[in-house]
Design a protein around this motif. Structure first.
Motif, PDB file in Angstrom:
ATOM      1  N   ASP A 268       0.862  -1.183   0.000  1.00  0.00           N
ATOM      2  CA  ASP A 268       0.000   0.000   0.000  1.00  0.00           C
ATOM      3  C   ASP A 268       0.902   1.238   0.000  1.00  0.00           C
ATOM      4  O   ASP A 268       1.190   1.839   1.041  1.00  0.00           O
ATOM      5  N   LEU A 269       1.360   1.587  -1.196  1.00  0.00           N
ATOM      6  CA  LEU A 269       2.320   2.686  -1.320  1.00  0.00           C
ATOM      7  C   LEU A 269       1.701   4.016  -0.915  1.00  0.00           C
ATOM      8  O   LEU A 269       0.519   4.273  -1.163  1.00  0.00           O
ATOM      9  N   ILE A 270       2.535   4.865  -0.325  1.00  0.00           N
ATOM     10  CA  ILE A 270       2.149   6.252  -0.058  1.00  0.00           C
ATOM     11  C   ILE A 270       3.124   7.153  -0.804  1.00  0.00           C
ATOM     12  O   ILE A 270       4.171   6.713  -1.284  1.00  0.00           O
ATOM     13  N   LEU A 271       2.780   8.419  -0.893  1.00  0.00           N
ATOM     14  CA  LEU A 271       3.589   9.367  -1.661  1.00  0.00           C
ATOM     15  C   LEU A 271       5.036   9.402  -1.180  1.00  0.00           C
ATOM     16  O   LEU A 271       5.975   9.533  -1.971  1.00  0.00           O
ATOM     17  N   GLY A 272       5.233   9.270   0.122  1.00  0.00           N
ATOM     18  CA  GLY A 272       6.576   9.329   0.691  1.00  0.00           C
ATOM     19  C   GLY A 272       7.501   8.241   0.183  1.00  0.00           C
ATOM     20  O   GLY A 272       8.723   8.420   0.171  1.00  0.00           O
ATOM     21  N   HIS A 273       6.950   7.092  -0.214  1.00  0.00           N
ATOM     22  CA  HIS A 273       7.792   6.031  -0.765  1.00  0.00           C
ATOM     23  C   HIS A 273       8.525   6.511  -2.024  1.00  0.00           C
ATOM     24  O   HIS A 273       9.654   6.078  -2.289  1.00  0.00           O
ATOM     25  N   VAL A 274       7.880   7.385  -2.795  1.00  0.00           N
ATOM     26  CA  VAL A 274       8.499   7.904  -4.020  1.00  0.00           C
ATOM     27  C   VAL A 274       9.370   9.114  -3.716  1.00  0.00           C
ATOM     28  O   VAL A 274      10.543   9.170  -4.091  1.00  0.00           O
ATOM     29  N   THR A 275       8.805  10.101  -3.021  1.00  0.00           N
ATOM     30  CA  THR A 275       9.515  11.375  -2.839  1.00  0.00           C
ATOM     31  C   THR A 275      10.804  11.225  -2.036  1.00  0.00           C
ATOM     32  O   THR A 275      11.746  11.993  -2.237  1.00  0.00           O
ATOM     33  N   GLN A 276      10.887  10.238  -1.158  1.00  0.00           N
ATOM     34  CA  GLN A 276      12.128  10.035  -0.385  1.00  0.00           C
ATOM     35  C   GLN A 276      13.292   9.650  -1.289  1.00  0.00           C
ATOM     36  O   GLN A 276      14.465   9.851  -0.945  1.00  0.00           O
ATOM     37  N   LEU A 277      12.974   9.095  -2.471  1.00  0.00           N
ATOM     38  CA  LEU A 277      14.022   8.635  -3.377  1.00  0.00           C
ATOM     39  C   LEU A 277      14.629   9.760  -4.207  1.00  0.00           C
ATOM     40  O   LEU A 277      15.750   9.631  -4.711  1.00  0.00           O
ATOM     41  N   PHE A 278      13.904  10.871  -4.359  1.00  0.00           N
ATOM     42  CA  PHE A 278      14.379  11.953  -5.223  1.00  0.00           C
ATOM     43  C   PHE A 278      15.726  12.528  -4.774  1.00  0.00           C
ATOM     44  O   PHE A 278      16.659  12.623  -5.580  1.00  0.00           O
ATOM     45  N   PRO A 279      15.875  12.954  -3.507  1.00  0.00           N
ATOM     46  CA  PRO A 279      17.179  13.521  -3.110  1.00  0.00           C
ATOM     47  C   PRO A 279      18.305  12.491  -3.139  1.00  0.00           C
ATOM     48  O   PRO A 279      19.460  12.841  -3.404  1.00  0.00           O
ATOM     49  N   ILE A 280      17.976  11.226  -2.860  1.00  0.00           N
ATOM     50  CA  ILE A 280      19.010  10.178  -2.899  1.00  0.00           C
ATOM     51  C   ILE A 280      19.498   9.988  -4.337  1.00  0.00           C
ATOM     52  O   ILE A 280      20.700   9.850  -4.593  1.00  0.00           O
ATOM     53  N   LEU A 281      18.554   9.999  -5.280  1.00  0.00           N
ATOM     54  CA  LEU A 281      18.913   9.877  -6.691  1.00  0.00           C
ATOM     55  C   LEU A 281      19.807  11.037  -7.119  1.00  0.00           C
ATOM     56  O   LEU A 281      20.822  10.844  -7.801  1.00  0.00           O
ATOM     57  N   GLU A 282      19.457  12.253  -6.702  1.00  0.00           N
ATOM     58  CA  GLU A 282      20.248  13.429  -7.070  1.00  0.00           C
ATOM     59  C   GLU A 282      21.657  13.335  -6.493  1.00  0.00           C
ATOM     60  O   GLU A 282      22.641  13.698  -7.157  1.00  0.00           O
ATOM     61  N   LYS A 283      21.775  12.840  -5.273  1.00  0.00           N
ATOM     62  CA  LYS A 283      23.092  12.695  -4.656  1.00  0.00           C
ATOM     63  C   LYS A 283      23.944  11.698  -5.431  1.00  0.00           C
ATOM     64  O   LYS A 283      25.148  11.905  -5.625  1.00  0.00           O
ATOM     65  N   GLN A 284      23.330  10.614  -5.889  1.00  0.00           N
ATOM     66  CA  GLN A 284      24.062   9.608  -6.659  1.00  0.00           C
ATOM     67  C   GLN A 284      24.494  10.164  -8.020  1.00  0.00           C
ATOM     68  O   GLN A 284      25.573   9.829  -8.525  1.00  0.00           O
ATOM     69  N   ILE A 285      23.665  11.014  -8.607  1.00  0.00           N
ATOM     70  CA  ILE A 285      24.025  11.645  -9.885  1.00  0.00           C
ATOM     71  C   ILE A 285      25.258  12.526  -9.699  1.00  0.00           C
ATOM     72  O   ILE A 285      26.172  12.524 -10.527  1.00  0.00           O
ATOM     73  N   ARG A 286      25.306  13.262  -8.592  1.00  0.00           N
ATOM     74  CA  ARG A 286      26.489  14.095  -8.316  1.00  0.00           C
ATOM     75  C   ARG A 286      27.727  13.225  -8.102  1.00  0.00           C
ATOM     76  O   ARG A 286      28.827  13.580  -8.522  1.00  0.00           O
ATOM     77  N   GLU A 287      27.545  12.084  -7.443  1.00  0.00           N
ATOM     78  CA  GLU A 287      28.673  11.176  -7.217  1.00  0.00           C
ATOM     79  C   GLU A 287      29.207  10.638  -8.545  1.00  0.00           C
ATOM     80  O   GLU A 287      30.430  10.578  -8.763  1.00  0.00           O
ATOM     81  N   LEU A 288      28.306  10.259  -9.436  1.00  0.00           N
ATOM     82  CA  LEU A 288      28.728   9.777 -10.753  1.00  0.00           C
ATOM     83  C   LEU A 288      29.469  10.873 -11.506  1.00  0.00           C
ATOM     84  O   LEU A 288      30.491  10.614 -12.156  1.00  0.00           O
ATOM     85  N   ALA A 289      28.966  12.101 -11.419  1.00  0.00           N
ATOM     86  CA  ALA A 289      29.603  13.226 -12.104  1.00  0.00           C
ATOM     87  C   ALA A 289      31.055  13.374 -11.669  1.00  0.00           C
ATOM     88  O   ALA A 289      31.960  13.523 -12.504  1.00  0.00           O
ATOM     89  N   LYS A 290      31.298  13.304 -10.355  1.00  0.00           N
ATOM     90  CA  LYS A 290      32.663  13.460  -9.840  1.00  0.00           C
ATOM     91  C   LYS A 290      33.570  12.335 -10.349  1.00  0.00           C
ATOM     92  O   LYS A 290      34.740  12.564 -10.666  1.00  0.00           O
ATOM     93  N   MET A 291      33.019  11.133 -10.449  1.00  0.00           N
ATOM     94  CA  MET A 291      33.811  10.005 -10.944  1.00  0.00           C
ATOM     95  C   MET A 291      34.169  10.174 -12.420  1.00  0.00           C
ATOM     96  O   MET A 291      35.172   9.640 -12.893  1.00  0.00           O
TER      97      MET A 291
END
Length: 757
Positions: free
Chosen positions: A629-652
């Motif tokens: 029974d998904l709630i909105l928070g299950h999705v929105t919590q992933l957004f900042p984590i995804l952005e952080k990983q994108i920055r990590e890939l950029a540095k690599m």
């Protein structure tokens, strides 16, 4: 015979190695030596005939050296010398050592080019890999700082003396002249020969004048300025890609324009330069050039037939700006100015008069009466509207809003309310959409209708749609079903494959391989009518009509997709049975990719296992407990984590993920801009995105407003907040996050393994 180019598969492997930061490049060196014909030269003609090959090889070497390449061996000593030049460029080899390693004249000249480029970059804060302007363009020292070259002049001249080859003297002389700041006089003959073509009412309309073989940078700049057009107070280049335009308008600074004016001192070049300076920097026109545009406008009016074609020339565009900023007043007493106004006031066609009025150009009393009568006739058409299609035509008529009265606006509102009770389905949705657009236009253009009345009307019809007509409209639609069966074994095999390698999911969803693009385009061309009709989406908040044209502004990835499609059409155009516009192909490919994503996300049922796997990996960010029974928070919590990983890939990948500005010091770059930078780097090298489908998946589905744009649509509450849409967004975001983590793991493993070797 050597091919002298890299085949597609090799380019893919090369880019993949760059992205993985591979240190194993012997295979690539072997292929370069087998593929490219690089040999000793006995003339500059021979050097230039190989220059495309050698500059490509050098660029490849610079890129692989940045990955941490291990020791490699060469069979061709000259290609090995170009490898040494690349080492010199990135600072892994001193100039003296590079000189000692290089024996061939071919590489000696190329090393000279790179040496001068590095000195130029130092003085001008540029990052050219190679820039040969100082060798080919006299007087270029005026716009390129050559201070470091002056300091190294003795050393440079000594090195020049070591190169003896036919035709080198001209290159050598040009370089020394630029270092010693030897000025060559202006040559205005080329402009005199084309005077009538340059000083013309519509010259700034991508005008092409063939360049002579030998031309100074000053002459080249003037002629390149004719290749642009002028629209909405902006210089519009012939083409633009990845922030670089053709011609490169960023080179036309105020200082450069002033330098050119001081250099030529000629009425023809002043006409071009003052126009560019006025549009770009708002620099004040001289009265002489202002009157030249007026004179050209008089000629355009006199030679034009009735209609507004004479109002679509570049001189009219300039004159309209002069009226807008009132600088035209400086010549308002001139005979030529008065003659132009008389010419404008002879125009009788209402739409042309409207253009004059819109651009603040004085119109006569008679013209005002013609215009008012025309506008009144337009809004009163509502009295004759007796069917829905004509009401929509009325809404789309841009002239109906100009002088409409409150009484007639109420008639329009009544007619709208009358027709929505008669219609249903798509016609009903279209009426709502067109009426809201009409109200927007009315609010922006009408000086007679009370804005509060319009606000009330907009609120009312939005509420009316959301509470009643949305359901009435959807209930009236006919469901078209198409059944197909996917064997259970195939679904299970697909889920196992994605679970074992989440990157494989991107291959199912993203259309990037040339063969897949061609097949998709063939399907589109076989049923072009289905793509020619405007589509309207039934949203609960309000119906939304699909934009006719795809947006390319700040959508460089879609601009490159357009280029890929253009190249496919050039080679494979015979395979497509009907003509389809390129923008239609771009939109339809996005739609097909989205449809595939819906299908494969529906088939994917391992989201719980994938979520829990990521929970164990992302320990610094505790995630919510998984629930069916998904709630909105299950999705929105992933957004900042995804952005952080994108920055990590950029540095690599050696990309700085923070804003490079004192005003926005160390603020994070937008994740879409980082992905765009990575993808465009791949496109520059490969010409496609076939081996970065995971990054394209992430960019299009999470951040591209021409595609799903899940992150923005969800965060602003427009879509993906409930039910099936929420579950779909959760799966896509989860997979995007898993993909980037997987890519980062691959790079780290590659670096570790190769470090141990």
């Amino acid at each position: 015979m050597a091919k002298n180019y890299l085949e597609h598969e090799i380019k893919e492997k090369y880019i993949d190695g760059i992205l993985r930061k591979s240190a194993d490049w012997q295979w690539f060196i072997n292929h370069i030596e087998e593929t490219y014909d690089v040999c000793e030269i006995d003339s500059m003609e021979g050097f230039w005939s190989q220059y495309r090959n050698t500059s490509e090889i050098y660029s490849y070497f610079v890129k692989i050296l940045e990955t941490g390449i291990r020791g490699v061996e060469f069979k061709n000593p000259i290609i090995e010398e170009f490898f040494a030049i690349a080492q010199f460029y990135i600072g892994k080899l001193s100039l003296e050592n590079a000189m000692n390693l290089i024996e061939s004249t071919n590489a000696k000249i190329f090393l000279l080019f790179i040496w001068i480029t590095k000195l130029e970059n130092l003085d001008n804060l540029t990052e050219y890999r190679i820039d040969i302007r100082l060798f080919l363009k006299h007087n270029i020292f005026k716009i390129i700082n050559v201070e470091s070259l002056i300091l190294e002049e003795e050393k440079i001249i000594k090195y020049l003396g070591m190169i003896e080859v036919n035709g080198f003297e001209q290159v050598k002389t040009c370089l020394i002249d630029n270092i010693q700041k030897v000025a060559y006089p202006a040559n205005i003959e080329i402009f005199k020969n084309y005077r009538n073509k340059i000083i013309s009412a519509n010259v700034f309309s991508h005008t092409m004048i063939e360049l002579p073989e030998y031309i100074s940078w000053e002459e080249e700049y003037i002629l390149s300025m004719l290749k642009i057009s002028i629209r909405n107070h902006k210089i519009i280049p012939m083409a633009e890609f990845n922030g670089i335009s053709n011609p490169d308008t960023s080179l036309w600074t105020e200082e450069v324009i002033q330098e050119l004016q001081d250099f030529f001192h000629d009425e023809i070049t002043d006409f071009v330069l003052e126009t560019i300076a006025y549009v770009t920097f708002g620099k004040v026109f001289s009265e002489k050039i202002m009157l030249e545009h007026v004179k050209l406008m008089i000629g355009a009016i006199a030679s034009a037939n009735e209609g507004n074609n004479h109002l679509r020339c570049s001189s009219f565009e300039i004159i309209s700006y002069l009226f807008e900023d009132k600088s035209i007043n400086r010549i308002s007493q001139e005979v030529m100015y008065k003659e132009m106004i008389k010419g404008f006031q002879k125009i009788k066609e209402p739409e042309s008069i409207g253009i004059l009025q819109k651009n603040n150009i004085p119109i006569s009393t008679a013209q005002k009466e013609v215009l008012k009568q025309f506008y009144d006739e337009q809004y009163k058409i509502i009295d004759q509207v007796n069917e829905s299609s004509k009401l929509m035509d009325y809404f789309e008529n841009k002239y109906t809003v100009r002088t409409i009265t409150t009484d007639y606006f109420k008639k329009v509102s009544e007619r709208f309310n009358e027709f929505i009770t008669r219609d249903d389905g798509i016609m009903l949705a279209s009426l709502f959409y067109k009426y809201m657009c009409f109200l927007f236009s009315l609010k922006n253009s009408s000086a007679t209708i009370d804005k509060q009345l319009l606000n009330f009307e907009m609120v009312q019809i939005q509420s009316l749609w959301e509470k009643d007509y949305y359901y009435r409209c959807t209930d009236a639609l006919h469901l078209i079903e198409s059944e197909f069966e996917i064997p259970k074994g195939a679904v299970e095999e697909y889920n196992v494959g994605v679970s074992n390698n989440v990157l494989s999911l991107a291959r199912y969803c993203v259309i990037s391989k040339e063969a897949d693009l061609i097949q998709c385009m063939k399907n589109i061309s076989e049923s072009p009518l289905s793509y020619m009709f405007t589509r309207i989406h039934l949203n609960e908040v309000f119906p939304v009509q699909e934009l006719k044209n795809i947006t390319y502004n700040r959508h460089e990835i879609d601009a490159t997709l357009k280029e890929i499609i253009e190249n496919i059409l050039k080679v494979n155009g015979h395979k497509f049975v009907n003509y389809v516009e390129i923008d239609t192909y771009v939109k339809a490919i996005h739609q097909s990719s989205i449809q595939q994503t819906f299908l494969y996300m529906e088939m994917f049922h391992e989201e719980k296992n994938l979520y829990e796997e990521l929970q164990n990996k992302i320990t610094e960010h505790p995630l919510q407990t998984y629930s069916d029974d998904l709630i909105l928070g299950h999705v929105t919590q992933l957004f900042p984590i995804l952005e952080k990983q994108i920055r990590e890939l950029a540095k690599m990948l050696n990309i700085f993920p923070y804003k490079e500005s004192e005003k926005e010091f160390m603020l994070c770059k937008d994740p879409s801009s980082i992905l765009r930078e990575i993808l465009l780097d791949v496109y520059k090298e490969l010409g496609n995105y076939e081996n970065v489908e995971d990054l394209l998946f992430m960019y299009n589905f999470m951040y591209n407003s021409n595609s799903l744009n899940i992150r923005n649509e969800c965060i602003h509450g427009r879509k993906y907040t409930l039910g099936n849409e929420l579950r779909f967004a959760f799966k896509v975001t989860l997979c995007a996050l898993a993909m980037i983590i997987k890519r980062i793991e691959i790079i780290r493993t590659s670096i570790t393994d190769e470090g141990q070797n």
